[in-house]
Enzyme design. Structure first.
Site, mmCIF file in Angstrom:
data_model
loop_
_atom_site.group_PDB
_atom_site.id
_atom_site.type_symbol
_atom_site.label_atom_id
_atom_site.label_comp_id
_atom_site.label_asym_id
_atom_site.label_seq_id
_atom_site.Cartn_x
_atom_site.Cartn_y
_atom_site.Cartn_z
ATOM 1 N N ASP A 1 58.507 33.942 -50.524
ATOM 2 C CA ASP A 1 58.902 33.193 -49.336
ATOM 3 C C ASP A 1 57.767 32.260 -48.962
ATOM 4 O O ASP A 1 56.605 32.685 -49.009
ATOM 5 C CB ASP A 1 59.097 34.143 -48.151
ATOM 6 C CG ASP A 1 60.527 34.195 -47.696
ATOM 7 O OD1 ASP A 1 61.090 35.298 -47.629
ATOM 8 O OD2 ASP A 1 61.086 33.116 -47.413
ATOM 9 N N ASP B 1 67.560 40.799 -50.688
ATOM 10 C CA ASP B 1 66.264 40.354 -50.177
ATOM 11 C C ASP B 1 65.220 40.200 -51.273
ATOM 12 O O ASP B 1 64.253 39.461 -51.122
ATOM 13 C CB ASP B 1 65.764 41.339 -49.107
ATOM 14 C CG ASP B 1 66.735 41.406 -47.936
ATOM 15 O OD1 ASP B 1 67.243 42.498 -47.634
ATOM 16 O OD2 ASP B 1 67.006 40.344 -47.358
ATOM 17 N N HIS C 1 48.323 29.817 -56.004
ATOM 18 C CA HIS C 1 48.350 28.438 -56.490
ATOM 19 C C HIS C 1 48.480 27.498 -55.299
ATOM 20 O O HIS C 1 49.238 27.776 -54.361
ATOM 21 C CB HIS C 1 49.546 28.269 -57.438
ATOM 22 C CG HIS C 1 49.581 26.943 -58.125
ATOM 23 N ND1 HIS C 1 48.619 26.560 -59.030
ATOM 24 C CD2 HIS C 1 50.456 25.914 -58.045
ATOM 25 C CE1 HIS C 1 48.904 25.342 -59.472
ATOM 26 N NE2 HIS C 1 50.016 24.937 -58.895
ATOM 27 N N THR C 2 47.742 26.416 -55.360
ATOM 28 C CA THR C 2 47.787 25.421 -54.293
ATOM 29 C C THR C 2 48.045 24.046 -54.872
ATOM 30 O O THR C 2 47.469 23.697 -55.915
ATOM 31 C CB THR C 2 46.424 25.366 -53.562
ATOM 32 O OG1 THR C 2 46.138 26.641 -53.015
ATOM 33 C CG2 THR C 2 46.438 24.320 -52.452
ATOM 34 N N LYS D 1 65.257 26.084 -44.528
ATOM 35 C CA LYS D 1 66.060 26.498 -45.675
ATOM 36 C C LYS D 1 67.137 25.450 -45.960
ATOM 37 O O LYS D 1 67.653 24.792 -45.078
ATOM 38 C CB LYS D 1 66.767 27.832 -45.375
ATOM 39 C CG LYS D 1 65.892 29.048 -45.595
ATOM 40 C CD LYS D 1 66.558 30.293 -45.024
ATOM 41 C CE LYS D 1 66.907 31.304 -46.085
ATOM 42 N NZ LYS D 1 65.725 31.971 -46.629
ATOM 43 N N CYS E 1 61.905 29.276 -41.108
ATOM 44 C CA CYS E 1 63.059 29.426 -41.971
ATOM 45 C C CYS E 1 64.151 28.428 -41.621
ATOM 46 O O CYS E 1 65.185 28.401 -42.265
ATOM 47 C CB CYS E 1 63.579 30.856 -41.923
ATOM 48 S SG CYS E 1 62.398 31.999 -42.678
ATOM 49 N N THR F 1 73.681 39.266 -56.213
ATOM 50 C CA THR F 1 74.072 39.958 -54.980
ATOM 51 C C THR F 1 73.333 39.385 -53.770
ATOM 52 O O THR F 1 73.474 39.886 -52.657
ATOM 53 C CB THR F 1 73.814 41.479 -55.051
ATOM 54 O OG1 THR F 1 72.434 41.683 -55.369
ATOM 55 C CG2 THR F 1 74.689 42.127 -56.097
ATOM 56 N N HIS F 2 72.561 38.304 -53.990
ATOM 57 C CA HIS F 2 71.879 37.602 -52.883
ATOM 58 C C HIS F 2 71.135 38.560 -51.963
ATOM 59 O O HIS F 2 71.207 38.451 -50.743
ATOM 60 C CB HIS F 2 72.906 36.809 -52.062
ATOM 61 C CG HIS F 2 73.735 35.891 -52.903
ATOM 62 N ND1 HIS F 2 73.238 34.745 -53.467
ATOM 63 C CD2 HIS F 2 75.025 35.975 -53.302
ATOM 64 C CE1 HIS F 2 74.191 34.167 -54.172
ATOM 65 N NE2 HIS F 2 75.281 34.879 -54.092
ATOM 66 N N ASP G 1 60.482 41.302 -47.021
ATOM 67 C CA ASP G 1 61.601 41.542 -47.939
ATOM 68 C C ASP G 1 61.406 42.802 -48.784
ATOM 69 O O ASP G 1 62.381 43.433 -49.201
ATOM 70 C CB ASP G 1 61.799 40.333 -48.867
ATOM 71 C CG ASP G 1 62.551 39.208 -48.173
ATOM 72 O OD1 ASP G 1 62.252 38.031 -48.435
ATOM 73 O OD2 ASP G 1 63.455 39.526 -47.365
#
Lengths: 204, 346
Positions: free
Chosen positions: B64, B47, B136-137, B17, B14, B44-45, B87
């Protein structure tokens, strides 16, 4: 000077190296840190500021050069006896002297002259290179009288290591015994010895 | 020769980010969808996003993904999956379905490593009861992996960033330090044993925490990931209109975290998070610099920060510990909104 070259390294390596150098250098010793990475420049600056470590930094051609003071947090001296030692940030006294021949500066108007001599001493106290001695004679000795506008500045200069000599004949003549707050009295011989051994003598 | 995924990246987990301030600036300009069934929206940001289907059922949606945080592809898959699923737990939900999201340097890594990452993901998802039903790749120089996860929650049991209340106690379920340790390990400042401990924690699902939150009626919580303990605490405080007070000496740390941070191993994300957070934070006078910076360390697959009623906190904590979250601890408290959103104390 110890050089920490972190060019080509990414965070957190530059901080690690800086921290290591801080632990290794002697008290009062400075060292240099180089980085070519803007993020590292920001982070090192932040790290040093948050830890109250003094530093300066310059940038040229994408390389930032930090000069870091190795002595850590601020060195406010609070013990009375500490004042007997020279703090390392005190300006080094140079080999020059001031001869103060009156309580006014220049000729033409004494009111103006009194203002000027006060400004003169304020300016002296701001210099990086302070005089080693200031000699006062004739009306110049009056500048050291308690309660005058100039005496506080003179006391400050004295506390920074500048020697203030007041002509004893003159202080007697003006009956200033007991009302002087700065400097020490000396005779003509002492004053001449000090002034003649100075590389340069300034007269306001 | 054994594959080392870390050779493909110079920043992992992370820590990759985008700086939160920049992210918020961009997101604030996008339209926020209006629908009375949206229970938790982007503004509200939180999870995850939450969408009501019926009075008793809502969908929880989250995603994520990130570059490798360890050398071994299988472990990377496990950690990324645990992180993605977390999350849903943070919202009090039960994760159910997922899609793989994969970026893979097909020309530079053998396909068996691609398979290994996916296998790690599948195994961890299965542990959580999550079925991966697609994905998906694409080809990319730096490998990245994670999941888009769908879960379910009863709206009455929804746990959000806005559910914290003054007078409650803060419980952290996993120790901090993954960012610092991963960086330190990569730089050779700490050994394999310490890295193994960190990776073990990253693989732990937050399912135990979620179940206990439901049992004890918790309404406010978040999981600790890329913005660090401080960053996620501030989001919670802001959404709930309260102030959080954290005592760093009570915060559980992974072994060697303090020593590494004190030696200067402070990843760039620490400073990014610090810049984002500092206007909302007050450090206690004389707070140890290293402890303070640990509060800003970006975590990968961190624990839950649970806002528990004072009279339930001890029993909740005891159960967390006895159910396997052995590092869980009470780390502070919540008060009504003061001048700052977060107060960091010793």
């Amino acid at each position: 000077m110890h050089i920490v070259d972190t060019r080509g390294e990414r965070c957190p390596r530059p901080i690690i190296e800086t921290k290591k150098a801080l632990k290794e250098v002697r008290e009062g010793e400075s060292f240099t840190v180089l980085t070519d990475n803007k993020t590292s420049f920001n982070n090192i600056s932040r790290f040093l500021n948050d830890n109250k470590i003094g530093f300066s930094v310059t940038e040229k051609d994408g390389v930032w050069t930090f000069v870091v003071s190795g002595s850590g947090s601020d060195k406010t001296l609070t013990e009375a006896e500490s004042y007997c030692e020279l703090p390392s940030e005190m300006p080094v006294s140079g080999n020059w002297a001031i001869a103060v021949t009156s309580d006014v500066m220049g000729y033409g108007d004494d009111t103006l002259g009194r203002r000027l001599i006060k400004s003169f001493f304020v300016a002296v106290s701001c210099l990086d290179n302070l005089p080693s001695v200031i000699a006062f004679y004739n009306a110049g000795v009056k500048l050291a009288v308690e309660g005058t506008e100039t005496v506080e500045i003179l006391k400050e200069l004295e506390s920074k290591g500048v020697e203030l000599i007041l002509c004893g004949t003159c202080t007697d003549y003006f009956k200033l015994d007991g009302v002087l707050s700065a400097g020490k009295t000396g005779d003509m011989y002492q004053i001449m010895q000090k002034l003649s051994s100075a590389a340069k003598v300034i007269r306001p | 020769m054994k594959t080392d995924l870390l050779k493909f990246t110079d920043q992992g987990g992370c820590s990759s980010k985008i700086p939160p301030a920049q992210l918020e600036q961009v997101l604030s300009k996008l339209p926020v969808p209006v629908d009375r069934n949206i229970l938790v929206n982007i503004d509200t940001h939180d999870d995850a996003g939450v969408y009501r289907l019926t009075d008793d059922l809502a969908l929880v949606l989250t995603t994520d993904f990130f570059p490798p945080v360890c050398s071994d592809p299988y472990e990377f898959g496990q950690i990324a999956a645990a992180n993605s699923i977390s999350d849903v737990y943070a919202m009090g939900g039960t994760p159910s379905l997922a899609l793989n999201i994969m970026m893979f340097p097909a020309g530079k890594l053998p396909l068996k490593e691609y398979a290994a990452i996916l296998q790690g993901g599948y195994d961890k998802a299965a542990e959580a009861g999550v079925k991966i039903i697609g994905g998906h790749t694409i080809d990319d120089q730096v490998p990245k992996y994670g999941l888009a996860v769908t879960g379910f929650v009863n709206p009455k049991e929804l746990v959000t960033n806005a559910g914290a209340r003054a007078g409650q106690v803060l419980i952290l379920t996993k120790p901090l330090g993954t960012g610092i340790i991963l960086a330190g390990h990569r730089l050779g400042m700490t050994g394999e044993v310490v890295a193994v401990a960190a990776r073990s924690q990253m693989k732990v699902l937050n399912n135990t925490g979620a179940a206990l939150m439901k049992k004890y009626g918790v309404k406010g919580a978040t999981d600790i990931t890329g913005f660090g303990l401080a960053g996620h605490a501030i989001k919670l405080a802001r959404a709930s209109n309260v102030s959080l007070h954290i005592n760093m000496s009570q915060v559980p740390l992974l072994p060697e975290t303090y020593r590494l941070a004190d030696d200067g191993c402070l990843p760039g994300a620490c400073f990014t998070n610090l810049e984002y957070c500092e206007k909302d934070v007050l450090d206690a006078e004389g707070l140890d610099y290293t402890l303070r910076m640990i509060a800003f360390d970006a975590q990968t697959s961190g624990g839950l920060l649970i806002c528990a009623d004072e009279d339930k906190a001890s029993v909740l904590l005891d159960e967390l510990i006895s159910e396997g979250m052995t590092s869980a601890a009470i780390i502070g408290k919540i008060t009504s909104k003061a001048e700052k959103l977060l107060y960091i104390n010793h």
